[in-house]
Design a protein around this motif. Sequence first.
Motif, PDB file in Angstrom:
ATOM      1  N   VAL A  87      -0.250   2.480   3.856  1.00  0.00           N
ATOM      2  CA  VAL A  87      -0.662   2.212   2.468  1.00  0.00           C
ATOM      3  C   VAL A  87      -1.913   1.353   2.395  1.00  0.00           C
ATOM      4  CG1 VAL A  87       1.720   2.410   1.632  1.00  0.00           C
ATOM      5  CG2 VAL A  87       0.787   0.142   2.173  1.00  0.00           C
ATOM      6  N   THR A  88      -2.334   0.781   3.531  1.00  0.00           N
ATOM      7  CA  THR A  88      -3.568  -0.021   3.546  1.00  0.00           C
ATOM      8  C   THR A  88      -4.744   0.763   4.114  1.00  0.00           C
ATOM      9  OG1 THR A  88      -3.304  -0.984   5.781  1.00  0.00           O
ATOM     10  CG2 THR A  88      -2.136  -2.067   3.969  1.00  0.00           C
ATOM     11  N   ASN A  89      -4.535   2.056   4.367  1.00  0.00           N
ATOM     12  CA  ASN A  89      -5.573   2.895   4.971  1.00  0.00           C
ATOM     13  C   ASN A  89      -5.637   4.215   4.223  1.00  0.00           C
ATOM     14  OD1 ASN A  89      -7.002   4.765   6.572  1.00  0.00           O
ATOM     15  ND2 ASN A  89      -6.507   3.667   8.455  1.00  0.00           N
ATOM     16  N   LEU A 115       8.490  11.800   3.700  1.00  0.00           N
ATOM     17  CA  LEU A 115       7.189  11.134   3.713  1.00  0.00           C
ATOM     18  C   LEU A 115       7.411   9.625   3.592  1.00  0.00           C
ATOM     19  CD1 LEU A 115       4.071  11.202   3.563  1.00  0.00           C
ATOM     20  CD2 LEU A 115       4.304  11.462   1.077  1.00  0.00           C
ATOM     21  N   LEU A 116       6.781   8.867   4.508  1.00  0.00           N
ATOM     22  CA  LEU A 116       6.887   7.416   4.492  1.00  0.00           C
ATOM     23  C   LEU A 116       5.512   6.783   4.305  1.00  0.00           C
ATOM     24  CD1 LEU A 116       9.352   6.751   7.476  1.00  0.00           C
ATOM     25  CD2 LEU A 116       9.893   7.260   5.072  1.00  0.00           C
ATOM     26  N   GLY A 117       5.427   5.903   3.298  1.00  0.00           N
ATOM     27  CA  GLY A 117       4.230   5.086   3.125  1.00  0.00           C
ATOM     28  C   GLY A 117       4.503   3.740   3.773  1.00  0.00           C
ATOM     29  N   ASN A 118       3.973   3.538   4.963  1.00  0.00           N
ATOM     30  CA  ASN A 118       4.328   2.360   5.758  1.00  0.00           C
ATOM     31  C   ASN A 118       3.431   1.157   5.448  1.00  0.00           C
ATOM     32  OD1 ASN A 118       5.980   1.147   7.755  1.00  0.00           O
ATOM     33  ND2 ASN A 118       4.361   1.390   9.267  1.00  0.00           N
ATOM     34  N   LYS A 119       3.900  -0.017   5.876  1.00  0.00           N
ATOM     35  CA  LYS A 119       3.215  -1.313   5.700  1.00  0.00           C
ATOM     36  C   LYS A 119       3.209  -1.771   4.241  1.00  0.00           C
ATOM     37  CE  LYS A 119       0.244  -0.331   9.702  1.00  0.00           C
ATOM     38  NZ  LYS A 119      -1.113  -0.382  10.259  1.00  0.00           N
ATOM     39  N   CYS A 120       4.294  -1.470   3.526  1.00  0.00           N
ATOM     40  CA  CYS A 120       4.361  -1.854   2.114  1.00  0.00           C
ATOM     41  C   CYS A 120       4.469  -3.368   1.934  1.00  0.00           C
ATOM     42  CB  CYS A 120       5.522  -1.142   1.416  1.00  0.00           C
ATOM     43  SG  CYS A 120       7.163  -1.672   1.956  1.00  0.00           S
ATOM     44  N   ASP A 121       4.698  -4.090   3.040  1.00  0.00           N
ATOM     45  CA  ASP A 121       4.723  -5.552   2.963  1.00  0.00           C
ATOM     46  C   ASP A 121       3.322  -6.140   2.772  1.00  0.00           C
ATOM     47  OD1 ASP A 121       3.831  -6.514   6.056  1.00  0.00           O
ATOM     48  OD2 ASP A 121       4.729  -4.535   5.901  1.00  0.00           O
ATOM     49  N   MET A 122       2.301  -5.339   3.090  1.00  0.00           N
ATOM     50  CA  MET A 122       0.916  -5.836   3.007  1.00  0.00           C
ATOM     51  C   MET A 122       0.319  -5.521   1.635  1.00  0.00           C
ATOM     52  SD  MET A 122      -0.264  -4.720   6.879  1.00  0.00           S
ATOM     53  CE  MET A 122      -1.862  -5.534   6.761  1.00  0.00           C
ATOM     54  N   GLU A 123       0.926  -6.074   0.610  1.00  0.00           N
ATOM     55  CA  GLU A 123       0.558  -5.750  -0.766  1.00  0.00           C
ATOM     56  C   GLU A 123      -0.889  -6.118  -1.085  1.00  0.00           C
ATOM     57  OE1 GLU A 123       1.213  -3.727  -4.001  1.00  0.00           O
ATOM     58  OE2 GLU A 123       2.815  -4.037  -2.513  1.00  0.00           O
ATOM     59  N   ALA A 124      -1.369  -7.212  -0.530  1.00  0.00           N
ATOM     60  CA  ALA A 124      -2.743  -7.650  -0.828  1.00  0.00           C
ATOM     61  C   ALA A 124      -3.783  -6.687  -0.265  1.00  0.00           C
ATOM     62  CB  ALA A 124      -2.977  -9.052  -0.264  1.00  0.00           C
ATOM     63  N   GLN A 125      -3.424  -5.958   0.783  1.00  0.00           N
ATOM     64  CA  GLN A 125      -4.364  -5.021   1.412  1.00  0.00           C
ATOM     65  C   GLN A 125      -4.126  -3.568   0.968  1.00  0.00           C
ATOM     66  OE1 GLN A 125      -2.598  -7.358   3.582  1.00  0.00           O
ATOM     67  NE2 GLN A 125      -4.311  -8.741   3.170  1.00  0.00           N
ATOM     68  N   ARG A 126      -3.180  -3.361   0.086  1.00  0.00           N
ATOM     69  CA  ARG A 126      -2.828  -2.000  -0.329  1.00  0.00           C
ATOM     70  C   ARG A 126      -4.008  -1.293  -0.987  1.00  0.00           C
ATOM     71  NH1 ARG A 126       1.745   0.966  -2.202  1.00  0.00           N
ATOM     72  NH2 ARG A 126       3.194  -0.777  -1.856  1.00  0.00           N
ATOM     73  N   VAL A 127      -4.235  -0.021  -0.574  1.00  0.00           N
ATOM     74  CA  VAL A 127      -5.266   0.802  -1.218  1.00  0.00           C
ATOM     75  C   VAL A 127      -4.691   2.138  -1.703  1.00  0.00           C
ATOM     76  CG1 VAL A 127      -7.184  -0.227   0.075  1.00  0.00           C
ATOM     77  CG2 VAL A 127      -5.998   1.776   1.018  1.00  0.00           C
ATOM     78  N   VAL A 128      -3.417   2.396  -1.372  1.00  0.00           N
ATOM     79  CA  VAL A 128      -2.738   3.619  -1.825  1.00  0.00           C
ATOM     80  C   VAL A 128      -1.521   3.188  -2.636  1.00  0.00           C
ATOM     81  CG1 VAL A 128      -1.617   5.779  -1.174  1.00  0.00           C
ATOM     82  CG2 VAL A 128      -3.461   4.850   0.255  1.00  0.00           C
ATOM     83  N   SER A 129      -1.482   3.576  -3.898  1.00  0.00           N
ATOM     84  CA  SER A 129      -0.381   3.153  -4.757  1.00  0.00           C
ATOM     85  C   SER A 129       0.894   3.935  -4.451  1.00  0.00           C
ATOM     86  CB  SER A 129      -0.745   3.355  -6.231  1.00  0.00           C
ATOM     87  OG  SER A 129      -0.793   4.741  -6.539  1.00  0.00           O
ATOM     88  N   ARG A 130       2.032   3.358  -4.830  1.00  0.00           N
ATOM     89  CA  ARG A 130       3.307   4.050  -4.679  1.00  0.00           C
ATOM     90  C   ARG A 130       3.293   5.373  -5.450  1.00  0.00           C
ATOM     91  NH1 ARG A 130       8.830   2.834  -3.881  1.00  0.00           N
ATOM     92  NH2 ARG A 130       8.340   0.631  -3.509  1.00  0.00           N
TER      93      ARG A 130
END
Length: 205
Positions: A87-89, A115-130
């Motif tokens: 989710v950060t890439n 389908l898994l959107g991984n690294k959802c803990d890195m909210e500050a770096q997120r570039v792909v929304s849920r």
Amino acid sequence: MDRLIFKLLFIGDSGAGKTSIILRYADDCFSSNAVSNVGIDFKIKTIEIKGRKVKLQIWDTAGQERFHAIAYPYYRGAMGIILVYDVTNRRSFENLSTWMRNIDEHASEKVEKILLGNKCDMEAQRVVSRQEGEAVARQHGIPFLETSAKNNINIDLAFHNLTETILLDIALERLTAKAEAAKEVKRLTAATDADSKWSSWCCYS
């Protein structure tokens, strides 16, 4: 009772966290220094679902383009495919269409996917929304979860749901086979009865 062995295949871009998800699930460990896989590796974990013991063979494939040809044979026999993006890439998200094409070309039509959107803990770096992840999942008719290997978010749930779906597929397949067999027995019995009546009529005449 049959021994159940399910082959699960992880695919997605390098760095999406496939190896970390597998290690979290199979060994309950996480390392921020985990090295991206450079070929093919697998873990085994036995779980129990609905009273059935299932051995999971979890195959970890490299995400780099140069390793795609290596991964192709491993689609064969896969009963479940876990497609992962970061989710950060955003590029890992945009490349999902390529991975879905690979699945269509090389995997069984009956294979279950998630389908898994991984690294959802890195909210500050997120570039792909849920919502974007959910939209892609709806487009392809597959389940979707956001996960974090680091914080162990939805990891067990992802494997449980996928394994349960495969179990249901097998049960439905067996029921369908039994129903078809019963129809065939009924047809053959009717044909035999008809032949017997015809033979009796001929002899009487």
